[in-house]
Write a protein that holds these residues in place. Structure first.
Motif, PDB file in Angstrom:
ATOM      1  N   TRP A 339     100.329  91.136 117.906  1.00  0.00           N
ATOM      2  CA  TRP A 339      99.851  92.256 118.726  1.00  0.00           C
ATOM      3  C   TRP A 339     100.831  93.432 118.687  1.00  0.00           C
ATOM      4  N   GLN A 347     100.484 102.702 115.540  1.00  0.00           N
ATOM      5  CA  GLN A 347      99.026 102.618 115.464  1.00  0.00           C
ATOM      6  C   GLN A 347      98.564 101.305 114.843  1.00  0.00           C
ATOM      7  N   SER A 349      99.709  98.441 115.693  1.00  0.00           N
ATOM      8  CA  SER A 349      99.864  97.390 116.708  1.00  0.00           C
ATOM      9  C   SER A 349      98.697  97.422 117.685  1.00  0.00           C
ATOM     10  N   ARG A 350      98.072  96.279 117.871  1.00  0.00           N
ATOM     11  CA  ARG A 350      96.930  96.184 118.781  1.00  0.00           C
ATOM     12  C   ARG A 350      97.338  96.566 120.201  1.00  0.00           C
ATOM     13  N   TRP A 352      99.562  98.739 121.153  1.00  0.00           N
ATOM     14  CA  TRP A 352      99.624 100.199 121.285  1.00  0.00           C
ATOM     15  C   TRP A 352      98.225 100.798 121.358  1.00  0.00           C
ATOM     16  N   GLN A 353      97.288 100.250 120.625  1.00  0.00           N
ATOM     17  CA  GLN A 353      95.915 100.753 120.649  1.00  0.00           C
ATOM     18  C   GLN A 353      95.278 100.579 122.022  1.00  0.00           C
ATOM     19  N   CYS A 356      97.010 103.755 124.011  1.00  0.00           N
ATOM     20  CA  CYS A 356      96.849 105.154 123.613  1.00  0.00           C
ATOM     21  C   CYS A 356      95.697 105.287 122.621  1.00  0.00           C
ATOM     22  N   GLY A 357      94.863 106.266 122.852  1.00  0.00           N
ATOM     23  CA  GLY A 357      93.777 106.528 121.917  1.00  0.00           C
ATOM     24  C   GLY A 357      92.423 106.500 122.596  1.00  0.00           C
ATOM     25  N   ASP A 358      91.397 106.900 121.852  1.00  0.00           N
ATOM     26  CA  ASP A 358      90.038 106.908 122.387  1.00  0.00           C
ATOM     27  C   ASP A 358      89.603 105.499 122.774  1.00  0.00           C
ATOM     28  N   ALA A 360      90.957 103.496 124.857  1.00  0.00           N
ATOM     29  CA  ALA A 360      92.058 102.580 125.149  1.00  0.00           C
ATOM     30  C   ALA A 360      91.850 101.919 126.510  1.00  0.00           C
ATOM     31  N   HIS A 375     106.367 103.453 122.321  1.00  0.00           N
ATOM     32  CA  HIS A 375     106.145 103.945 120.964  1.00  0.00           C
ATOM     33  C   HIS A 375     107.415 103.817 120.122  1.00  0.00           C
TER      34      HIS A 375
END
Length: 458
Positions: A339, A347, A349-350, A352-353, A356-358, A360, A375
């Protein structure tokens, strides 16, 4: 693979007399000025006793101080030229290895920067004495002369807001020491005049770290305007450094005990060396320690909010978050399960997803600094191909702050000034130039009015 095995230990307190939490409490009390003068005096005496143990570096003969100041600025310029040459030859940043470290620094020095110039505030009643002109000019310039776009506290507040650094929980108690000192000196006013002008003499000398910080903050996409502004105003030719030397010479007693006065000036000068300076703060940053400290602060809010669907090494997320001692193991378990992929683009790494991001799932859980810690810890030795290779120039590009005419304090101040003669107005204005007030709309108005009246009164 790096394994985090323990929670961070709290940094050693630089002032044994003030256990954890006390410096911040004192700082806030002095800032509010809620009858803290006895506390300010006691605190200042403690710090002066500690300053007496610091080696003397100020020349004993004040007649040499202009020469000493010029030599210092020349040496700083030489060392900065060496730094630039190293950087232009491809050398790495010397202060901030990553953006998280820069954000840590901005937070740690905030208690000091948010009371910029406070040590001079107690001298405002001396506005009619020309010997204080240089000191008051320095203080009024720290206040931006009433212009919100130039007021140092307004500028630093905006810098913190732009970087989403308005949460003070991450600031160690020891980082409130210098800010508390500046407030205590300001409250002391004329009673501690030698210490005030000695402190001012030390604080206004141009430091190398200011130049390097400005350069590297710009590289990391952080507007360095607050720091570059101080580079220009602290110059040895016409700036605060020159005025600081001249102020001591102007205020030296003619027949009273000059040696005792200079002894106290020297003690005030050495107050600058108490606590952690900017370099020590920067060098004291440890990414692993700060990451674990941040997760420990977040843990109570998340330990019961996760479902039991996902397990790492047989434990649910809630179980992992049950005690702070398990946090290093939890991070390692997420690495073992894939993970978190260290030393790669976050990006990939699951975990981190999820942050952060659409779409999330944990969007909004971490603020900007907390996300930067995660990060940069995940990224490790990985460097984005888009990383900045050279410093970018930043100006003060934001629109000038607008003073709201409908602010109730501003309206009340305007009403109070109506019908008063000039001297009565000065008495009403001075409290609004205090450290806790001058960045307020009414304080900005008061600063401009104070300067106007001062220029025309005998």
């Amino acid at each position: 693979m790096t394994v985090l095995t323990r929670l961070p230990s709290a940094p050693a307190q630089s002032q044994a007399l003030h256990p954890a939490g006390n410096l911040r409490q004192l700082y806030e009390a002095l800032l509010r000025d809620e009858n803290p003068r006895e506390r300010a005096h006691a605190f200042l005496q403690e710090q002066l006793q500690q300053a007496a143990d610091i080696a003397e570096t100020l020349p004993r003969d004040p007649g040499r101080w202009h020469e000493w100041m010029t030599a210092h600025c020349t040496e700083v310029a030489r060392r900065y030229a060496d730094y630039l040459q190293q950087r232009q030859a491809g050398g790495p940043r010397q202060f901030f290895s990553n953006k998280a470290q820069a954000l840590y620094f901005l937070q740690a020095v905030a208690p000091t920067k948010l009371v910029d110039g406070a040590w001079l505030s107690g001298l405002l009643p001396q506005w009619h004495d020309p010997r204080f002109a240089g000191l008051l000019s320095t203080y009024l310039e720290e206040l931006g002369e009433g212009n919100p776009a130039q007021n140092h506290v307004v500028i630093y507040r905006k810098l913190l807001a732009d970087q989403d650094l308005q949460e003070s929980a991450a600031i160690a108690d020891e980082h409130y020491l210098q800010g508390a000192l500046q407030l205590a000196l300001g409250l002391g006013g004329m009673d501690c005049l030698p210490e005030v002008i000695g402190y001012n003499l030390g604080y206004e000398q141009l430091p190398l770290h200011l130049l390097i910080s400005s350069y590297e903050l710009s590289e990391l996409g952080i507007n360095p305007y607050y720091f570059t502004l101080h580079v220009t105003i602290d110059n040895a030719s016409t700036g605060h450094a020159q005025k600081a030397v001249q102020a001591v010479l102007d205020l030296l007693p003619l027949e009273a005990d000059r040696s005792e006065f200079l002894r106290r000036v020297s003690l005030g000068y050495r107050l600058n060396d108490l606590g952690q300076g900017s370099r020590a703060i920067i060098e004291g940053f440890d990414l692993d320690r700060e990451l674990l400290a941040m997760l420990a602060r977040k843990r109570p809010f998340g330990q019961h909010l996760h479902s039991d669907y996902c397990r790492f090494e047989g434990q649910t997320v809630n179980q992992w978050l049950a005690t702070p001692e398990q946090l290093p193991g939890f991070l390692q378990a997420m690495q073992d399960k894939g993970w978190i992929k260290r030393n790669q683009d976050p990006q990939a790494s699951r975990f981190w997803q999820l942050i952060c991001g659409d779409g999330a799932a944990m969007f909004g859980v971490f603020n900007a600094y907390e996300k930067q810690l995660l990060h940069d810890w995940i990224a490790g030795s990985w460097t984005s191909p888009k990383a900045v290779k050279s410093a970018r120039r930043h100006g003060q590009t934001s629109a000038p702050a607008v003073i709201p005419e409908q602010d109730p304090d501003l309206q009340q101040l305007n009403a109070a000034l109506q019908g008063q003669d000039d001297h009565a107005q000065m008495a009403l204005l001075i409290p609004w130039l205090a450290p806790a007030r001058h960045a307020h709309p009414a304080g900005l108005l008061a600063t401009r009015r104070f300067i106007e009246l001062k220029s025309r009164l005998p």
